[in-house]
Design a protein around this motif. Structure first.
Motif, mmCIF file in Angstrom:
data_model
loop_
_atom_site.group_PDB
_atom_site.id
_atom_site.type_symbol
_atom_site.label_atom_id
_atom_site.label_comp_id
_atom_site.label_asym_id
_atom_site.label_seq_id
_atom_site.Cartn_x
_atom_site.Cartn_y
_atom_site.Cartn_z
ATOM 1 N N GLU A 205 0.889 -1.113 0.116
ATOM 2 C CA GLU A 205 -0.202 -0.084 0.154
ATOM 3 C C GLU A 205 0.853 1.265 0.013
ATOM 4 O OE1 GLU A 205 -3.383 0.254 -0.169
ATOM 5 O OE2 GLU A 205 -3.498 -1.958 0.084
ATOM 6 N N MET A 206 0.800 2.115 -1.200
ATOM 7 C CA MET A 206 1.392 3.324 -1.017
ATOM 8 C C MET A 206 0.591 4.565 -0.694
ATOM 9 S SD MET A 206 3.361 5.007 -4.340
ATOM 10 C CE MET A 206 4.500 3.515 -4.732
ATOM 11 N N ARG A 207 1.270 5.266 0.335
ATOM 12 C CA ARG A 207 0.577 6.439 0.733
ATOM 13 C C ARG A 207 1.420 7.684 0.680
ATOM 14 N NH1 ARG A 207 -3.082 3.704 -0.391
ATOM 15 N NH2 ARG A 207 -4.824 2.827 0.842
ATOM 16 N N PRO A 208 0.966 8.757 0.797
ATOM 17 C CA PRO A 208 1.862 10.041 0.844
ATOM 18 C C PRO A 208 2.018 10.255 2.362
ATOM 19 C CG PRO A 208 -0.407 10.751 0.146
ATOM 20 C CD PRO A 208 -0.413 9.214 0.118
ATOM 21 N N VAL A 209 3.485 10.603 2.709
ATOM 22 C CA VAL A 209 3.854 10.875 3.793
ATOM 23 C C VAL A 209 4.759 12.032 3.994
ATOM 24 C CG1 VAL A 209 5.098 9.762 5.981
ATOM 25 C CG2 VAL A 209 3.534 8.433 4.854
ATOM 26 N N ARG B 249 17.639 13.553 12.085
ATOM 27 C CA ARG B 249 16.470 12.930 12.902
ATOM 28 C C ARG B 249 15.262 13.393 11.986
ATOM 29 N NH1 ARG B 249 17.233 15.107 18.158
ATOM 30 N NH2 ARG B 249 18.606 13.447 18.358
ATOM 31 N N ALA B 250 14.467 12.229 12.084
ATOM 32 C CA ALA B 250 12.967 12.597 11.255
ATOM 33 C C ALA B 250 11.887 11.944 11.950
ATOM 34 C CB ALA B 250 13.175 12.205 9.625
ATOM 35 N N TYR B 251 10.779 12.629 11.802
ATOM 36 C CA TYR B 251 9.665 12.195 12.344
ATOM 37 C C TYR B 251 8.317 12.365 11.590
ATOM 38 C CZ TYR B 251 12.219 13.339 16.740
ATOM 39 O OH TYR B 251 13.086 13.509 17.660
ATOM 40 N N SER B 252 7.340 11.257 11.767
ATOM 41 C CA SER B 252 6.287 11.414 10.844
ATOM 42 C C SER B 252 5.428 10.286 11.737
ATOM 43 C CB SER B 252 6.309 10.853 9.625
ATOM 44 O OG SER B 252 5.208 11.091 8.943
ATOM 45 N N ARG B 253 3.964 10.780 11.381
ATOM 46 C CA ARG B 253 2.839 10.008 12.085
ATOM 47 C C ARG B 253 2.006 9.314 10.685
ATOM 48 N NH1 ARG B 253 2.383 11.333 17.302
ATOM 49 N NH2 ARG B 253 2.555 13.531 17.925
ATOM 50 N N ILE B 254 1.764 8.019 11.003
ATOM 51 C CA ILE B 254 0.808 7.250 10.064
ATOM 52 C C ILE B 254 -0.200 6.714 10.657
ATOM 53 C CG2 ILE B 254 2.968 7.295 8.342
ATOM 54 C CD1 ILE B 254 2.835 4.047 9.328
ATOM 55 N N SER B 255 -1.459 6.526 9.633
ATOM 56 C CA SER B 255 -2.496 5.563 10.127
ATOM 57 C C SER B 255 -2.177 4.217 9.811
ATOM 58 C CB SER B 255 -3.767 6.145 9.596
ATOM 59 O OG SER B 255 -4.506 5.040 9.713
ATOM 60 N N ARG B 256 -1.983 3.178 10.846
ATOM 61 C CA ARG B 256 -1.415 1.912 10.235
ATOM 62 C C ARG B 256 -2.339 1.130 9.292
ATOM 63 N NH1 ARG B 256 -3.200 -2.339 13.769
ATOM 64 N NH2 ARG B 256 -4.405 -1.634 15.688
ATOM 65 N N SER B 257 -3.849 1.608 9.797
ATOM 66 C CA SER B 257 -4.952 0.881 8.959
ATOM 67 C C SER B 257 -5.016 1.498 7.586
ATOM 68 C CB SER B 257 -6.313 1.365 9.716
ATOM 69 O OG SER B 257 -6.510 2.583 9.675
ATOM 70 N N VAL C 44 0.740 5.589 14.293
ATOM 71 C CA VAL C 44 2.069 4.909 14.701
ATOM 72 C C VAL C 44 3.027 6.093 14.516
ATOM 73 C CG1 VAL C 44 3.726 3.397 13.961
ATOM 74 C CG2 VAL C 44 1.383 2.541 13.800
ATOM 75 N N MET C 45 3.776 6.465 15.412
ATOM 76 C CA MET C 45 4.687 7.393 15.314
ATOM 77 C C MET C 45 6.050 6.928 14.698
ATOM 78 S SD MET C 45 5.662 10.445 15.576
ATOM 79 C CE MET C 45 6.659 11.910 16.565
ATOM 80 N N LEU C 46 6.754 7.331 13.481
ATOM 81 C CA LEU C 46 7.957 6.798 12.829
ATOM 82 C C LEU C 46 8.875 7.872 13.309
ATOM 83 C CD1 LEU C 46 6.563 6.242 9.396
ATOM 84 C CD2 LEU C 46 6.727 4.456 11.401
ATOM 85 N N GLU C 47 10.150 7.323 13.956
ATOM 86 C CA GLU C 47 11.179 7.925 14.519
ATOM 87 C C GLU C 47 12.336 7.490 13.857
ATOM 88 O OE1 GLU C 47 10.093 6.553 18.455
ATOM 89 O OE2 GLU C 47 9.515 8.561 19.007
#
Length: 187
Positions: free
Chosen positions: A120-124, A146-154, A175-178
């Motif tokens: 599944e490809m999504r913009p982040v 250092r990089a951070y993003s939040r995604i919706s796992r669903s 989900v917080m990506l760190e």
């Protein structure tokens, strides 16, 4: 030209070039809510390339993660995360990120791109901070990010969950990506 992120002034000429992510000195991690606390995990195997242009907006990032290397410091949970309910590593052994744009916002850099998990490809968008540039004992130039993003796992088809009374769920959707990345400049 000098750029500043996290109050670290760096001459852009030290950054311009192609960099390889050094997995021995980097971390690709995540946190997700379990009931009322955050559980941390990460991936042991990953690779990537960062290309820094003279004009930072022309820079790019590409990375790949071996999803079979998921590690939450609990073997039973890690085995469950590899199943079809979560990462489905038998059918999707890698996740990837490819940037489409690098921009500035509120004094920091934003790296936008496409994240692919479970096919599944999504913009982040990642908030990106430069931690510094230095030379190691062998003469290699290294940069820290250092990089951070939040995604919706669903949104990526990562569905596994247990419903609880009151409409709550055992595991949060956010989900917080760190990322803590040390990269080595190509010579």
């Amino acid at each position: 030209m000098e750029i500043t992120m996290l109050a670290t002034p760096v001459d852009i000429s030290r950054l311009t070039g192609v960099w390889q992510i050094d997995p021995a000195h980097s971390e690709v991690g995540f946190t997700v809510r379990h009931l009322m606390v955050r559980v941390r995990g990460g991936f042991a195997r990953f690779s990537g390339t960062i290309t820094v242009a003279d004009e930072p907006a022309q820079s790019s990032v590409w990375a790949e993660i071996d999803t079979t290397s998921v590690d939450t410091r609990n073997a039973e949970r890690d085995a469950r995360l590899r199943t079809a309910d979560y990462l489905d590593t038998d059918n999707h052994p890698t996740a990837s990120f490819e940037s489409s744009r690098v921009g500035r916002k509120d004094g920091r850099y934003i790296v936008e791109g496409q994240l692919t998990i479970r096919g599944e490809m999504r913009p982040v968008a990642f908030d990106l901070f430069l931690l510094g540039v230095d030379t190691d004992a062998l003469g290699w130039t290294r940069a820290g990010f250092r990089a951070y993003s939040r995604i919706s796992r669903s949104q990526f088809g990562v569905a596994g969950n247990v419903p609880l009374p009151g409409g709550r769920a055992l595991i949060g959707d956010t989900v917080m990506l760190e990322l803590e990345i040390e990269a080595v400049k190509d010579r």
